[in-house]
Design a protein around this motif. Sequence first.
Motif, PDB file in Angstrom:
ATOM      1  N   ALA A 158       0.828  -1.207   0.000  1.00 21.06           N
ATOM      2  CA  ALA A 158       0.000   0.000   0.000  1.00 21.06           C
ATOM      3  C   ALA A 158       0.861   1.255   0.000  1.00 21.06           C
ATOM      4  CB  ALA A 158      -0.933  -0.009   1.215  1.00 21.06           C
ATOM      5  N   GLY A 159       1.957   1.230   0.763  1.00 19.49           N
ATOM      6  CA  GLY A 159       2.853   2.379   0.791  1.00 19.49           C
ATOM      7  C   GLY A 159       3.456   2.665  -0.568  1.00 19.49           C
ATOM      8  N   LEU A 160       3.825   1.610  -1.301  1.00 18.76           N
ATOM      9  CA  LEU A 160       4.402   1.797  -2.630  1.00 18.76           C
ATOM     10  C   LEU A 160       3.348   2.253  -3.635  1.00 18.76           C
ATOM     11  CD1 LEU A 160       6.833  -1.237  -2.895  1.00 18.76           C
ATOM     12  CD2 LEU A 160       7.380   1.146  -2.359  1.00 18.76           C
ATOM     13  N   ALA A 161       2.128   1.745  -3.507  1.00 19.31           N
ATOM     14  CA  ALA A 161       1.050   2.187  -4.400  1.00 19.31           C
ATOM     15  C   ALA A 161       0.796   3.679  -4.225  1.00 19.31           C
ATOM     16  CB  ALA A 161      -0.219   1.376  -4.130  1.00 19.31           C
ATOM     17  N   LEU A 162       0.859   4.142  -2.972  1.00 18.03           N
ATOM     18  CA  LEU A 162       0.662   5.568  -2.712  1.00 18.03           C
ATOM     19  C   LEU A 162       1.838   6.379  -3.249  1.00 18.03           C
ATOM     20  CD1 LEU A 162      -1.136   7.706  -1.446  1.00 18.03           C
ATOM     21  CD2 LEU A 162       0.023   7.305   0.748  1.00 18.03           C
ATOM     22  N   ALA A 163       3.059   5.878  -3.070  1.00 18.70           N
ATOM     23  CA  ALA A 163       4.237   6.559  -3.611  1.00 18.70           C
ATOM     24  C   ALA A 163       4.147   6.679  -5.126  1.00 18.70           C
ATOM     25  CB  ALA A 163       5.511   5.798  -3.221  1.00 18.70           C
ATOM     26  N   SER A 164       3.692   5.608  -5.772  1.00 20.02           N
ATOM     27  CA  SER A 164       3.550   5.616  -7.225  1.00 20.02           C
ATOM     28  C   SER A 164       2.530   6.656  -7.663  1.00 20.02           C
ATOM     29  CB  SER A 164       3.134   4.225  -7.705  1.00 20.02           C
ATOM     30  OG  SER A 164       2.936   4.207  -9.094  1.00 20.02           O
ATOM     31  N   MET A 165       1.400   6.712  -6.969  1.00 19.37           N
ATOM     32  CA  MET A 165       0.367   7.686  -7.308  1.00 19.37           C
ATOM     33  C   MET A 165       0.889   9.108  -7.113  1.00 19.37           C
ATOM     34  SD  MET A 165      -3.599   7.885  -6.059  1.00 19.37           S
ATOM     35  CE  MET A 165      -3.269   8.528  -4.404  1.00 19.37           C
ATOM     36  N   TYR A 166       1.624   9.346  -6.034  1.00 18.65           N
ATOM     37  CA  TYR A 166       2.203  10.677  -5.809  1.00 18.65           C
ATOM     38  C   TYR A 166       3.204  11.017  -6.919  1.00 18.65           C
ATOM     39  CZ  TYR A 166       0.256  11.064  -1.069  1.00 18.65           C
ATOM     40  OH  TYR A 166      -0.590  11.178   0.012  1.00 18.65           O
ATOM     41  N   GLY A 167       3.980  10.017  -7.346  1.00 18.19           N
ATOM     42  CA  GLY A 167       4.902  10.247  -8.451  1.00 18.19           C
ATOM     43  C   GLY A 167       4.164  10.646  -9.717  1.00 18.19           C
ATOM     44  N   GLY A 168       3.015  10.010  -9.955  1.00 16.88           N
ATOM     45  CA  GLY A 168       2.195  10.386 -11.101  1.00 16.88           C
ATOM     46  C   GLY A 168       1.687  11.813 -10.997  1.00 16.88           C
ATOM     47  N   PHE A 169       1.359  12.248  -9.786  1.00 20.88           N
ATOM     48  CA  PHE A 169       0.915  13.633  -9.580  1.00 20.88           C
ATOM     49  C   PHE A 169       2.018  14.622  -9.959  1.00 20.88           C
ATOM     50  CE2 PHE A 169      -2.291  12.610  -5.923  1.00 20.88           C
ATOM     51  CZ  PHE A 169      -3.105  11.938  -6.826  1.00 20.88           C
ATOM     52  N   CYS A 170       3.273  14.180  -9.810  1.00 15.63           N
ATOM     53  CA  CYS A 170       4.401  15.065 -10.119  1.00 15.63           C
ATOM     54  C   CYS A 170       4.599  15.266 -11.624  1.00 15.63           C
ATOM     55  CB  CYS A 170       5.701  14.474  -9.554  1.00 15.63           C
ATOM     56  SG  CYS A 170       5.801  14.413  -7.753  1.00 15.63           S
ATOM     57  N   LEU A 171       4.108  14.321 -12.420  1.00 15.06           N
ATOM     58  CA  LEU A 171       4.475  14.313 -13.832  1.00 15.06           C
ATOM     59  C   LEU A 171       3.791  15.397 -14.652  1.00 15.06           C
ATOM     60  CD1 LEU A 171       4.662  10.485 -14.589  1.00 15.06           C
ATOM     61  CD2 LEU A 171       6.514  12.079 -14.081  1.00 15.06           C
ATOM     62  N   GLY A 172       2.517  15.647 -14.405  1.00 15.60           N
ATOM     63  CA  GLY A 172       1.799  16.602 -15.239  1.00 15.60           C
ATOM     64  C   GLY A 172       2.338  18.017 -15.154  1.00 15.60           C
ATOM     65  N   PRO A 173       2.274  18.637 -13.984  1.00 21.51           N
ATOM     66  CA  PRO A 173       2.691  20.040 -13.880  1.00 21.51           C
ATOM     67  C   PRO A 173       4.192  20.267 -13.855  1.00 21.51           C
ATOM     68  CG  PRO A 173       1.891  19.246 -11.766  1.00 21.51           C
ATOM     69  CD  PRO A 173       1.662  18.139 -12.745  1.00 21.51           C
ATOM     70  N   VAL A 174       5.003  19.257 -13.492  1.00 23.07           N
ATOM     71  CA  VAL A 174       6.456  19.445 -13.381  1.00 23.07           C
ATOM     72  C   VAL A 174       7.213  18.539 -14.353  1.00 23.07           C
ATOM     73  CG1 VAL A 174       8.469  19.321 -11.867  1.00 23.07           C
ATOM     74  CG2 VAL A 174       6.303  20.245 -11.002  1.00 23.07           C
ATOM     75  N   ASN A 175       6.984  17.242 -14.281  1.00 29.92           N
ATOM     76  CA  ASN A 175       7.598  16.239 -15.157  1.00 29.92           C
ATOM     77  C   ASN A 175       8.999  15.849 -14.677  1.00 29.92           C
ATOM     78  OD1 ASN A 175       7.506  14.363 -17.187  1.00 29.92           O
ATOM     79  ND2 ASN A 175       7.802  15.798 -18.865  1.00 29.92           N
ATOM     80  N   THR A 176       9.586  14.910 -15.412  1.00 33.11           N
ATOM     81  CA  THR A 176      10.901  14.384 -15.061  1.00 33.11           C
ATOM     82  C   THR A 176      12.009  15.182 -15.739  1.00 33.11           C
ATOM     83  OG1 THR A 176      10.629  12.745 -16.822  1.00 33.11           O
ATOM     84  CG2 THR A 176      10.087  12.053 -14.577  1.00 33.11           C
ATOM     85  N   THR A 177      13.250  14.776 -15.484  1.00 31.77           N
ATOM     86  CA  THR A 177      14.405  15.537 -15.975  1.00 31.77           C
ATOM     87  C   THR A 177      15.430  14.581 -16.604  1.00 31.77           C
ATOM     88  OG1 THR A 177      15.438  15.464 -13.780  1.00 31.77           O
ATOM     89  CG2 THR A 177      14.024  17.349 -14.244  1.00 31.77           C
ATOM     90  N   ALA A 178      16.699  14.778 -16.258  1.00 30.95           N
ATOM     91  CA  ALA A 178      17.779  14.027 -16.902  1.00 30.95           C
ATOM     92  C   ALA A 178      17.692  12.521 -16.647  1.00 30.95           C
ATOM     93  CB  ALA A 178      19.134  14.546 -16.417  1.00 30.95           C
ATOM     94  N   GLY A 179      17.251  12.119 -15.468  1.00 26.84           N
ATOM     95  CA  GLY A 179      17.212  10.693 -15.155  1.00 26.84           C
ATOM     96  C   GLY A 179      16.435   9.905 -16.189  1.00 26.84           C
ATOM     97  N   HIS A 180      15.245  10.390 -16.526  1.00 25.31           N
ATOM     98  CA  HIS A 180      14.429   9.683 -17.508  1.00 25.31           C
ATOM     99  C   HIS A 180      14.989   9.839 -18.926  1.00 25.31           C
ATOM    100  CE1 HIS A 180      11.578   8.650 -14.454  1.00 25.31           C
ATOM    101  NE2 HIS A 180      10.734   8.149 -15.347  1.00 25.31           N
ATOM    102  N   ALA A 181      15.511  11.010 -19.243  1.00 22.73           N
ATOM    103  CA  ALA A 181      16.081  11.204 -20.581  1.00 22.73           C
ATOM    104  C   ALA A 181      17.234  10.232 -20.824  1.00 22.73           C
ATOM    105  CB  ALA A 181      16.560  12.645 -20.746  1.00 22.73           C
ATOM    106  N   VAL A 182      18.100  10.075 -19.835  1.00 21.38           N
ATOM    107  CA  VAL A 182      19.255   9.186 -19.978  1.00 21.38           C
ATOM    108  C   VAL A 182      18.814   7.717 -19.946  1.00 21.38           C
ATOM    109  CG1 VAL A 182      21.493   8.533 -18.978  1.00 21.38           C
ATOM    110  CG2 VAL A 182      20.796  10.926 -19.011  1.00 21.38           C
ATOM    111  N   ALA A 183      17.721   7.431 -19.255  1.00 21.07           N
ATOM    112  CA  ALA A 183      17.224   6.050 -19.170  1.00 21.07           C
ATOM    113  C   ALA A 183      16.504   5.606 -20.439  1.00 21.07           C
ATOM    114  CB  ALA A 183      16.294   5.904 -17.969  1.00 21.07           C
TER     115      ALA A 183
END
Length: 376
Positions: free
Chosen positions: A238-263
Amino acid sequence: MNDLTTPIEIARPAIIEFGGGLVSAAGRWARARGLRRTLVVADAFNARRVDLLDLPGEVTVFGEVKPEPDLPNLEKVLALAEQVKPDLVVGFGGGSAMDLAKLVAVLPGSGQSFAEVVGPEKVKGRSVALFQVPTTAGTGSEGGTRSLVTDPATQNKAAVQSRYMLADIAIVDPDLTLTVPPAVTAATGVDAMAHCVEAFTSKKAHPTIDLYALEGIRLVGRFLARAVKDGADREARAGLALASMYGGFCLGPVNTTAGHAVAYPLGTRHHIPHGLACALIFPHTLAFNAPVVPEKTALVLEALGLPASSDVATVREATHRFCAELGVEMRLSKLNVPENDLETMAREAHAIRRLLDNNPRDLSQDEILAMYRAAY
């Protein structure tokens, strides 16, 4: 980085149901809305357990979602949607299934092709209901407005972002992740953390999103090792499911950076699962950025349960150890990536400006190549 005076738009599904045993809420909401013709978009494993959704009426299942969906995969499910003409589309699986479900909900009958909607806010509208039901804890796609599809011709990921692709209802049932094996649990958990870390340290970071980002990192630090060790640990899931959902909340208005580009080239060129690619790259990009975001870097390590630091070598070593102790393979050479492809990968990663332009520190093609070599 932005402050409280910077305008921001935050979009969330109108309804989020979170908790163990809630998977059948999909059927309850479908009945309440009078929806009778459903297309479920799933991978092969989840296609075999669609009955858990308890959907009413006529249910058609597309169970061929690839781990890294490409244009042919999208075209196949779109063709099925044209035949079925659903009034409800359900994404049932990991981020790949949910990303395709978003496009299936907006493209058929729209007169728009995929190429015409690539980019921000080019989708004209949506006339069907969209439910998202994640079965992994990694992408947070259930709470976001973005979909990624690989173009085989260029071996690059094309991103579509639209408020019309936001789910009407997201049903996050952590019990659905109990079957996820340890290696996938580790990799997807680090992917969720990477969403949070990259948003937290981005040029576009914003206090309204920092709240979700830092708490998502804390949840991963607290629960990921537990879930890897014992997949039946329902609190950890449950803790990881919540972390994942919070990570999704980060993507729309802010998004990822170099980590994802390099990956990304690791997945598009060599079919390394996205979470594993993000985990392998994470220590290198966080350490690279540490000199320009020292306070936030120290907070990231502290949230993960590591000694707070912004020293480059310390950050790289500590986060590398964090991932390795989860059982994540941290060497490109062990993942069948040919060394003679590193320069091409660096060139492709450097061209992903939609992400690299968010990075707090400018990253050259040679510096990306150095990261790949360090990770090799």
